[in-house]
Design a protein around this motif. Structure first.
Motif, PDB file in Angstrom:
ATOM      1  N   PRO A  37      -3.922  -5.348   5.229  1.00 18.50           N
ATOM      2  CA  PRO A  37      -3.830  -4.448   4.076  1.00 18.50           C
ATOM      3  C   PRO A  37      -2.540  -4.687   3.286  1.00 18.50           C
ATOM      4  O   PRO A  37      -1.493  -4.946   3.877  1.00 18.50           O
ATOM      5  CB  PRO A  37      -3.813  -3.055   4.708  1.00 18.50           C
ATOM      6  N   HIS A  48      -2.749  -0.200  -0.132  1.00 23.84           N
ATOM      7  CA  HIS A  48      -4.146  -0.019   0.274  1.00 23.84           C
ATOM      8  C   HIS A  48      -4.247   1.240   1.140  1.00 23.84           C
ATOM      9  O   HIS A  48      -3.515   1.382   2.115  1.00 23.84           O
ATOM     10  CB  HIS A  48      -4.639  -1.224   1.102  1.00 23.84           C
ATOM     11  N   TRP A  85     -10.188   0.996   3.292  1.00 22.97           N
ATOM     12  CA  TRP A  85     -11.068  -0.169   3.132  1.00 22.97           C
ATOM     13  C   TRP A  85     -12.486   0.276   3.440  1.00 22.97           C
ATOM     14  O   TRP A  85     -12.730   0.899   4.495  1.00 22.97           O
ATOM     15  CB  TRP A  85     -10.712  -1.276   4.127  1.00 22.97           C
ATOM     16  N   VAL A 134     -11.748  -1.810  -1.792  1.00 20.55           N
ATOM     17  CA  VAL A 134     -10.448  -1.255  -1.411  1.00 20.55           C
ATOM     18  C   VAL A 134     -10.129  -0.069  -2.305  1.00 20.55           C
ATOM     19  O   VAL A 134     -10.310  -0.147  -3.522  1.00 20.55           O
ATOM     20  CB  VAL A 134      -9.342  -2.325  -1.603  1.00 20.55           C
ATOM     21  N   ASP A 161      -6.907   1.598  -3.508  1.00 25.07           N
ATOM     22  CA  ASP A 161      -5.477   1.302  -3.541  1.00 25.07           C
ATOM     23  C   ASP A 161      -4.825   2.407  -4.381  1.00 25.07           C
ATOM     24  O   ASP A 161      -5.359   2.767  -5.432  1.00 25.07           O
ATOM     25  CB  ASP A 161      -5.309  -0.078  -4.203  1.00 25.07           C
TER      26      ASP A 161
END
Ligand SMILES: [Zn+2]
Length: 272
Positions: free
Chosen positions: A90, A94, A97, A107, A109
């Motif tokens: 990661p 992040h 996931w 992802v 983020d």
């Protein structure tokens, strides 16, 4: 902060890449976006689900799973969805996931961690969605509707455009651009606008938002598409962030004022 065109850009990107995919597993790296749910519950409830659709309501992304389960996502300041081939480690921001079939990962983020990912069972019972005003690109945004919104309000037109319980999805950037296009001052009291002017506000709203979606949104600070490319509408802004620069219509310098602790940019000469 992403507004309607940026969220729509993300939704369209996700529709092409993740609709119909199965979530094989989920890994939560930081529980802030999913709180108060705990990571194990979140991961377990989504594993094995198929993404039926990805849609937008105001600034929310709505992932629909089967059956009777939705993921309601809000990007807030810096939230992003990125779709990429499998990754092994990661990156710093992040947060979650979502592993999908065919070896891709979606992802979430979020540098500042104000974004939210919420599991809900019904869209109609969700208070956050129920309290939202009309979609500005829908046929529900009409002159009689706006008249009703402003009838007993002393609010100025800028704040009316930002009021999510009346019109949903417009933020500070587009409110300034819409009023410039409509040639209406952000200082005008909404209730004093004539029907013809309200018509102009609606037409400009739809024109500006539609163009911004075609240009994949505005990337002034953090906004990125799901392939991490920037939008292009920042190149088409007329007044937002342009204090002291000449008005593109009449060359008088653009002014920056503060309304309810937020900047408004406008031309005092050609916006009346
Ligand atoms: Zn001007």
């Amino acid at each position: 902060m992403p507004e309607l065109p940026e969220v729509e850009t993300v939704v369209r990107g996700l529709q092409e890449t993740v609709t119909g995919r199965e979530i094989t597993s989920v890994k939560v790296f930081r529980d802030t976006p999913i709180a108060p749910l705990n990571p194990k519950t979140f991961e377990k409830r989504l594993a094995g689900r198929s993404i039926q659709s990805v849609t937008r309501r105001a600034k929310y992304l709505v992932f629909q799973f089967d059956p009777g389960l939705y993921l309601l996502a809000h990007l807030r300041m810096t939230g992003k969805f990125i779709v990429s081939p499998l990754i092994s480690k990661p990156e710093k921001h992040h947060r979650v996931w979502f592993f999908l079939d065919k070896d891709i990962v979606m992802v979430f983020d979020d540098m500042r961690c104000f974004g939210t990912l919420e599991l809900i069972e019904s869209l109609t019972d969700c208070n956050k969605l129920r309290l939202l005003g009309v979609e500005p690109l829908s046929s529900s945004l009409t002159v009689p509707y706006l008249k009703k919104c402003i009838a007993h309000s002393s609010s100025n037109i800028k704040n009316l455009l930002l009021n999510q319980t009346k019109i949903a999805g417009i933020g500070n950037i587009y409110a300034s651009e819409i009023l410039f296009d409509a040639q209406i001052s952000p200082l005008r009291q909404g209730c004093q606008l004539k029907a013809k002017e309200l018509r102009k506000v609606i037409d400009s709203t739809q024109k500006i938002l539609t163009t911004a979606i075609q240009k994949n949104g505005t990337s002034i600070s953090d906004f990125r598409r799901i392939d991490e490319q920037t939008g292009e509408f920042q190149n088409f802004l007329n007044v937002y962030g342009k204090a002291e620069q000449p008005c593109p219509r009449c060359s008088v310098p653009i002014q920056r004022i503060v309304q309810q602790q937020r900047s408004s940019f406008y031309c005092a000469s050609c916006q009346q």
